[in-house]
Scaffold this motif. Structure first.
Motif, mmCIF file in Angstrom:
data_model
loop_
_atom_site.group_PDB
_atom_site.id
_atom_site.type_symbol
_atom_site.label_atom_id
_atom_site.label_comp_id
_atom_site.label_asym_id
_atom_site.label_seq_id
_atom_site.Cartn_x
_atom_site.Cartn_y
_atom_site.Cartn_z
ATOM 1 N N ASN A 91 -5.228 13.369 -12.709
ATOM 2 C CA ASN A 91 -6.019 12.140 -12.995
ATOM 3 C C ASN A 91 -5.522 10.719 -12.600
ATOM 4 O O ASN A 91 -5.988 9.870 -13.474
ATOM 5 C CB ASN A 91 -6.300 12.375 -14.670
ATOM 6 N N GLU A 92 -4.363 10.732 -12.066
ATOM 7 C CA GLU A 92 -3.814 9.482 -11.632
ATOM 8 C C GLU A 92 -3.966 9.279 -10.004
ATOM 9 O O GLU A 92 -3.823 9.867 -9.252
ATOM 10 C CB GLU A 92 -2.414 9.372 -11.823
ATOM 11 N N ILE A 93 -4.087 7.829 -9.733
ATOM 12 C CA ILE A 93 -4.003 7.451 -8.434
ATOM 13 C C ILE A 93 -3.327 6.323 -7.992
ATOM 14 O O ILE A 93 -3.056 5.462 -9.062
ATOM 15 C CB ILE A 93 -5.414 7.158 -7.732
ATOM 16 N N LEU A 94 -2.429 6.164 -6.990
ATOM 17 C CA LEU A 94 -1.542 4.938 -6.727
ATOM 18 C C LEU A 94 -2.365 3.923 -5.814
ATOM 19 O O LEU A 94 -2.550 4.566 -4.699
ATOM 20 C CB LEU A 94 -0.296 5.398 -6.293
ATOM 21 N N VAL A 95 -2.355 2.641 -6.205
ATOM 22 C CA VAL A 95 -2.937 1.664 -5.294
ATOM 23 C C VAL A 95 -1.532 0.831 -4.829
ATOM 24 O O VAL A 95 -0.716 0.241 -5.774
ATOM 25 C CB VAL A 95 -3.754 0.494 -6.029
ATOM 26 N N ALA A 96 -1.256 0.718 -3.608
ATOM 27 C CA ALA A 96 -0.106 -0.092 -2.878
ATOM 28 C C ALA A 96 -0.489 -1.114 -2.098
ATOM 29 O O ALA A 96 -1.619 -0.859 -1.459
ATOM 30 C CB ALA A 96 0.668 1.009 -2.340
ATOM 31 N N ALA A 97 -0.092 -2.332 -2.435
ATOM 32 C CA ALA A 97 -0.292 -3.516 -1.846
ATOM 33 C C ALA A 97 0.565 -4.452 -1.550
ATOM 34 O O ALA A 97 1.496 -4.679 -2.408
ATOM 35 C CB ALA A 97 -1.489 -3.985 -2.482
ATOM 36 N N LEU A 124 -0.118 1.080 -10.207
ATOM 37 C CA LEU A 124 -0.064 0.088 -9.047
ATOM 38 C C LEU A 124 1.395 -0.021 -8.660
ATOM 39 O O LEU A 124 2.224 -0.202 -9.478
ATOM 40 C CB LEU A 124 -0.577 -1.196 -9.933
ATOM 41 N N ARG A 125 1.387 -0.447 -7.031
ATOM 42 C CA ARG A 125 2.742 -0.920 -6.760
ATOM 43 C C ARG A 125 2.473 -2.091 -5.733
ATOM 44 O O ARG A 125 1.711 -1.942 -4.688
ATOM 45 C CB ARG A 125 3.362 0.309 -6.026
ATOM 46 N N LEU A 126 3.108 -3.356 -6.062
ATOM 47 C CA LEU A 126 2.999 -4.427 -5.215
ATOM 48 C C LEU A 126 4.275 -4.757 -4.582
ATOM 49 O O LEU A 126 5.262 -4.945 -5.292
ATOM 50 C CB LEU A 126 2.589 -5.687 -6.037
ATOM 51 N N ARG A 140 2.296 9.156 -0.734
ATOM 52 C CA ARG A 140 2.151 8.838 -2.158
ATOM 53 C C ARG A 140 1.189 7.821 -2.518
ATOM 54 O O ARG A 140 0.779 7.788 -3.699
ATOM 55 C CB ARG A 140 3.678 8.182 -2.451
ATOM 56 N N ALA A 141 0.562 6.929 -1.580
ATOM 57 C CA ALA A 141 -0.380 5.890 -2.024
ATOM 58 C C ALA A 141 -1.625 6.384 -1.752
ATOM 59 O O ALA A 141 -2.087 6.981 -0.753
ATOM 60 C CB ALA A 141 0.011 4.704 -1.014
ATOM 61 N N ASP A 142 -2.534 6.339 -2.657
ATOM 62 C CA ASP A 142 -3.913 6.755 -2.486
ATOM 63 C C ASP A 142 -4.743 5.511 -1.898
ATOM 64 O O ASP A 142 -5.825 5.948 -1.271
ATOM 65 C CB ASP A 142 -4.583 7.086 -3.852
ATOM 66 N N VAL A 143 -4.475 4.353 -2.154
ATOM 67 C CA VAL A 143 -5.323 3.156 -1.820
ATOM 68 C C VAL A 143 -4.011 2.237 -1.115
ATOM 69 O O VAL A 143 -3.301 1.753 -2.141
ATOM 70 C CB VAL A 143 -6.122 2.671 -2.533
ATOM 71 N N ILE A 254 -9.222 10.285 -2.208
ATOM 72 C CA ILE A 254 -10.226 9.351 -2.324
ATOM 73 C C ILE A 254 -11.312 9.835 -1.544
ATOM 74 O O ILE A 254 -11.189 9.925 -0.326
ATOM 75 C CB ILE A 254 -9.713 7.708 -1.983
ATOM 76 N N THR A 255 -12.570 9.964 -2.267
ATOM 77 C CA THR A 255 -13.757 10.602 -1.463
ATOM 78 C C THR A 255 -14.224 9.654 -0.352
ATOM 79 O O THR A 255 -13.933 8.239 -0.529
ATOM 80 C CB THR A 255 -14.941 10.656 -2.335
ATOM 81 N N ASP A 256 -14.839 10.082 0.708
ATOM 82 C CA ASP A 256 -15.266 9.127 1.752
ATOM 83 C C ASP A 256 -16.379 7.954 1.049
ATOM 84 O O ASP A 256 -16.433 6.989 1.425
ATOM 85 C CB ASP A 256 -16.023 9.927 2.664
ATOM 86 N N PRO A 257 -17.365 8.461 0.300
ATOM 87 C CA PRO A 257 -18.089 7.280 -0.208
ATOM 88 C C PRO A 257 -17.231 6.124 -1.006
ATOM 89 O O PRO A 257 -17.587 5.007 -0.878
ATOM 90 C CB PRO A 257 -18.904 7.843 -1.492
ATOM 91 N N VAL A 258 -16.265 6.522 -1.764
ATOM 92 C CA VAL A 258 -15.594 5.594 -2.462
ATOM 93 C C VAL A 258 -14.611 4.660 -1.234
ATOM 94 O O VAL A 258 -14.392 3.615 -1.455
ATOM 95 C CB VAL A 258 -14.632 6.159 -3.451
#
Length: 275
Positions: A91-97, A124-126, A140-143, A254-258
């Motif tokens: 139930n977790e996703i990682l956003v890296a930016a 979140l990872r900045l 490791r990064a989902d977005v 991450i699904t294609d629509p998202v």
């Protein structure tokens, strides 16, 4: 000896990255008062002032600068250890930016993810773009959002203009730059050609760069996303810095629509900030 808990340190690192409490709170999915409370807790533990309100954002005291260097490393080491021993839950996703995307792009993306994937918790990872690419290549990064050189499977989102910013009457040979390696630094300095210049100071995070420029230490190159930082003006009469590309990547989680919504949101946010 005082003990610094990871949760207040994470809030402090986010406030530094986002140059303010509200955006940090929105992205961490906390209330502004909770984030402010974390900062005050750190100040009590350490016995020193860390941040000072500055226009729409904050500036760091010298003690805040010192902690900002260490806080990001501590949080990163903590998260790396947690990830190594306990991989992301279902139930977790990682956003890296990249930090340059923090203030105006990351909060909108995180908000979209909370809306479209309400059963997922967002980590979140900045960090630097090079580290974002590593997170993508390590699955490791989902977005992920990064500048200049794309990671495997990434999509070019848009070119981002780069401009020099400074306070009035700053000598044009004095520069405030991110510590190397930094794609923006390399591109901006190369654009000066043979013009005399010197690196007046190097900084390790976005807030420190803005603070040094506001203090008149020198002029600094920044992506033109959103309004001009408080207290700074665009420097005219210098050679144009070539645009820098923003890339995005998503994982199979991450699904294609998202994924399409994330890309569309990034592009629309960049268009509106340019206007």
């Amino acid at each position: 000896m005082p003990t610094l808990d990871i949760t207040p340190l994470r809030s402090f690192a986010a406030v530094v990255a986002f140059s303010g409490v509200r955006r940090a709170a929105d992205t961490l999915h906390l209330s502004p008062s909770a984030v402010t409370g974390h900062i005050r807790r750190l100040e009590r533990e350490l016995g020193c002032r860390l941040v000072i309100p500055q226009g729409r954002g904050i500036s760091l005291t010298s003690d805040g600068e010192e902690l900002s260097i260490r806080a990001r490393d501590i949080v990163q080491q903590h998260d790396d250890a947690v990830h190594t021993l306990t991989p992301l839950a279902d139930n977790e996703i990682l956003v890296a930016a990249t930090e340059h995307a923090a203030e105006f792009l990351v909060p909108t993306v995180v908000s979209l993810l909370h809306e479209r994937l309400p059963d997922r918790a967002v980590r979140l990872r900045l960090t630097r773009s090079a580290h974002v690419r590593d997170l993508v290549h390590d699955d490791r990064a989902d977005v992920a959002m990064m500048l200049t050189r794309p990671a495997r499977g990434s999509v070019r989102v848009a070119p981002i203009p780069l401009r020099w910013f400074a306070v009035d009457d700053v000598p044009r040979e004095d520069l405030v730059l991110f510590a190397a390696p930094c794609a923006i630094r390399h591109q901006a300095v190369a654009s000066l050609g043979g013009r005399p210049h010197r690196v007046a100071t190097e900084c390790v995070n976005h807030t420190s760069v803005i603070g040094a420029a506001r203090d008149g230490v020198g002029m600094t190159p920044l992506p033109r996303i959103g309004p001009t930082p408080d207290g700074l003006r665009t420097v005219r009469g210098l050679p144009r810095i070539p645009d820098i590309d923003l890339y995005a990547a998503t994982s199979e989680r991450i699904t294609d629509p998202v994924r399409h919504e994330v890309l569309a949101l990034l592009r629309s946010t960049l268009r509106s900030s340019d206007g």
